[in-house]
Design a protein around this motif. Structure first.
Motif, PDB file in Angstrom:
ATOM      1  N   GLY A 178       0.823  -1.217   0.000  1.00  0.00           N
ATOM      2  CA  GLY A 178       0.000   0.000   0.000  1.00  0.00           C
ATOM      3  C   GLY A 178       0.851   1.259   0.000  1.00  0.00           C
ATOM      4  N   GLU A 179       0.251   2.359  -0.451  1.00  0.00           N
ATOM      5  CA  GLU A 179       0.962   3.623  -0.671  1.00  0.00           C
ATOM      6  C   GLU A 179       1.588   4.205   0.586  1.00  0.00           C
ATOM      7  OE1 GLU A 179       1.867   5.682  -3.106  1.00  0.00           O
ATOM      8  OE2 GLU A 179       1.269   4.146  -4.557  1.00  0.00           O
ATOM      9  N   GLY A 180       0.909   4.023   1.737  1.00  0.00           N
ATOM     10  CA  GLY A 180       1.329   4.723   2.948  1.00  0.00           C
ATOM     11  C   GLY A 180       2.635   4.242   3.569  1.00  0.00           C
ATOM     12  N   ARG A 181       3.174   3.095   3.097  1.00  0.00           N
ATOM     13  CA  ARG A 181       4.334   2.518   3.781  1.00  0.00           C
ATOM     14  C   ARG A 181       5.649   3.128   3.298  1.00  0.00           C
ATOM     15  NH1 ARG A 181       2.268  -2.459   5.672  1.00  0.00           N
ATOM     16  NH2 ARG A 181       4.242  -2.874   6.690  1.00  0.00           N
ATOM     17  N   GLN A 182       6.545   3.364   4.261  1.00  0.00           N
ATOM     18  CA  GLN A 182       7.869   3.903   3.938  1.00  0.00           C
ATOM     19  C   GLN A 182       8.863   2.757   3.782  1.00  0.00           C
ATOM     20  OE1 GLN A 182       8.360   7.321   3.591  1.00  0.00           O
ATOM     21  NE2 GLN A 182       6.123   7.217   3.738  1.00  0.00           N
ATOM     22  N   VAL A 183       9.904   2.982   2.986  1.00  0.00           N
ATOM     23  CA  VAL A 183      10.996   2.004   2.931  1.00  0.00           C
ATOM     24  C   VAL A 183      12.311   2.703   3.250  1.00  0.00           C
ATOM     25  CG1 VAL A 183       9.867   0.509   1.250  1.00  0.00           C
ATOM     26  CG2 VAL A 183      11.373   2.330   0.451  1.00  0.00           C
ATOM     27  N   ARG A 184      13.277   1.904   3.732  1.00  0.00           N
ATOM     28  CA  ARG A 184      14.624   2.458   3.927  1.00  0.00           C
ATOM     29  C   ARG A 184      15.644   1.397   3.542  1.00  0.00           C
ATOM     30  NH1 ARG A 184      15.725   2.381  10.533  1.00  0.00           N
ATOM     31  NH2 ARG A 184      15.927   0.131  10.671  1.00  0.00           N
ATOM     32  N   PHE A 185      16.822   1.866   3.119  1.00  0.00           N
ATOM     33  CA  PHE A 185      17.891   0.945   2.754  1.00  0.00           C
ATOM     34  C   PHE A 185      19.016   1.085   3.769  1.00  0.00           C
ATOM     35  CE2 PHE A 185      15.414   1.547  -1.005  1.00  0.00           C
ATOM     36  CZ  PHE A 185      15.458   0.340  -1.669  1.00  0.00           C
ATOM     37  N   ARG A 186      19.546  -0.078   4.196  1.00  0.00           N
ATOM     38  CA  ARG A 186      20.683  -0.100   5.120  1.00  0.00           C
ATOM     39  C   ARG A 186      21.807  -0.835   4.429  1.00  0.00           C
ATOM     40  NH1 ARG A 186      19.947  -3.743   8.646  1.00  0.00           N
ATOM     41  NH2 ARG A 186      17.881  -4.439   8.025  1.00  0.00           N
ATOM     42  N   ALA A 187      23.041  -0.355   4.595  1.00  0.00           N
ATOM     43  CA  ALA A 187      24.186  -1.033   3.991  1.00  0.00           C
ATOM     44  C   ALA A 187      24.293  -2.443   4.554  1.00  0.00           C
ATOM     45  CB  ALA A 187      25.461  -0.254   4.274  1.00  0.00           C
TER      46      ALA A 187
END
Ligand SMILES: [Zn+2]
Length: 348
Positions: A247-256
């Motif tokens: 769904g649109e509301g979710r955030q993502v993040r990238f970690r090394a």
């Protein structure tokens, strides 16, 4: 002689009267059949008995008796035909009445199965990638050491082999694949860029089994290779995937992170759907849930399959299907998926 002719004519008349009288109560095909044999039968029918004595009569006698017999015969035959038709109609009506279908009656309810939650998760994930132009391919569960490790930049003495406890079939040569990544090599060796493929499948690890670890589980591998791919392509593609799935509301993040076959490597997290990033038991109070591992395909891997790393670049990613399903359905026990417990399966 005249008396004998008269007697035979009388007899024919009697047969006629008797036959018509006996036909009256006949109501079934079986009874009609008996009547037919009794009067018109070719072997022992009553008319046949009279025909048998005809050769002994005079010429006039034969004609008179013959005419009468033919008249009786055709009269009886037409009665037979009419009655047969009558009975057939009656039986047809009876059948129609008996087999009448009441279309307004409620139907009988048959139990209907549905897809296993893991199969459904695999389909949902691959559907998202198919919309982005990826093709779904499958590979062997028994792999060689070369495809599972060496070609993926994991030589025999590489420390990361310790991370993946392996079920060996022939030690050092044949194994149950520990990851779906060997299909990256197989796909690249079989095609030329551009490559876009996702690979769902079973993988195997010789691990201690607990609530979050199984010796057999599922992964979905992805691979994209072309001449313009960058880390930004990777992020855009996987971000789109996460939003399509959750769904649109979710955030993502990238970690090394680190994988032998990608450089640079990253883990992608998605904001916790349970607490919306505020922190809860599910996300261990971090607000984030691990979704997948990814990275730019290592130049050594590209060289291994005969691609020029100066010309072609790409990214790869891999995710655990069970982990996605656990998070999606709020399940806390991985062993339930393969327990065959209908109480569990019927909830989906
Ligand atoms: Zn949370």
């Amino acid at each position: 002689m005249i008396d004998q002719n008269e007697a035979l004519l009388d007899q024919l008349e009697q047969i006629r009267t008797k036959a018509i009288a006996e036909l009256e109560p006949v109501t079934t095909m079986a009874e009609l059949e008996e009547w037919d044999i009794r009067y018109l039968g070719r072997n022992r029918g009553e008319l046949k008995n009279i025909a048998a004595v005809m050769p002994k009569l005079t010429k006039d006698g034969r004609r008179a008796v013959g005419q009468k017999m033919n008249a009786v015969k055709s009269e009886l035959e037409s009665h037979l035909k009419a009655r047969r038709e009558e009975i057939r109609q009656k039986e047809l009506l009876a059948t129609l009445e008996k087999e009448r279908i009441d279309v307004t009656m409620p139907g009988r309810h048959l139990p209907v199965g549905h897809m296993h939650p893991l199969t459904r998760t695999i389909q949902e994930v691959t559907d998202v990638f198919m919309k982005m132009g990826f093709q779904v391919v499958q590979g062997p569960e028994v792999e060689t050491d070369y495809y599972n490790f060496q070609a993926l930049n994991i030589p025999a003495d590489h420390p990361s082999r310790d991370m993946q406890d392996t079920f060996w079939i022939v030690p050092g040569e044949l194994l149950l694949r520990t990851q779906t990544s060997p299909m990256q090599i197989r796909v690249m060796k079989q095609t030329r860029p551009p490559v876009r493929a996702v690979v769902p499948g079973k993988v195997f690890r010789n691990e201690a089994i607990d609530a979050t670890h199984e010796a057999q589980f599922h992964q979905i591998e992805g691979l994209l290779i072309d001449d313009q791919c960058t880390m930004a392509t990777l992020k855009g593609c996987l971000q789109t995937f996460a939003r399509e799935l959750y769904g649109e509301g979710r955030q993502v993040r990238f970690r090394a992170s680190y994988f032998p076959f990608t450089e640079p490597s990253a883990e992608m997290d998605i904001s916790c759907g349970e607490c919306n990033g505020k922190g809860c038991r599910v996300c261990k109070y971090t607000g984030w849930v691990e979704l997948l591992g990814c990275g730019m395909v290592h130049p050594k891997v590209l060289r291994e399959v005969g691609y020029d790393p100066k010309k072609y670049r790409g990214f790869a990613f891999g995710m655990g299907v069970e982990r996605i399903a656990l998070a999606k359905y709020g399940i806390n026990e991985i062993r339930l998926f393969t327990s065959n417990d209908l109480r569990f399966l019927r909830q989906f």
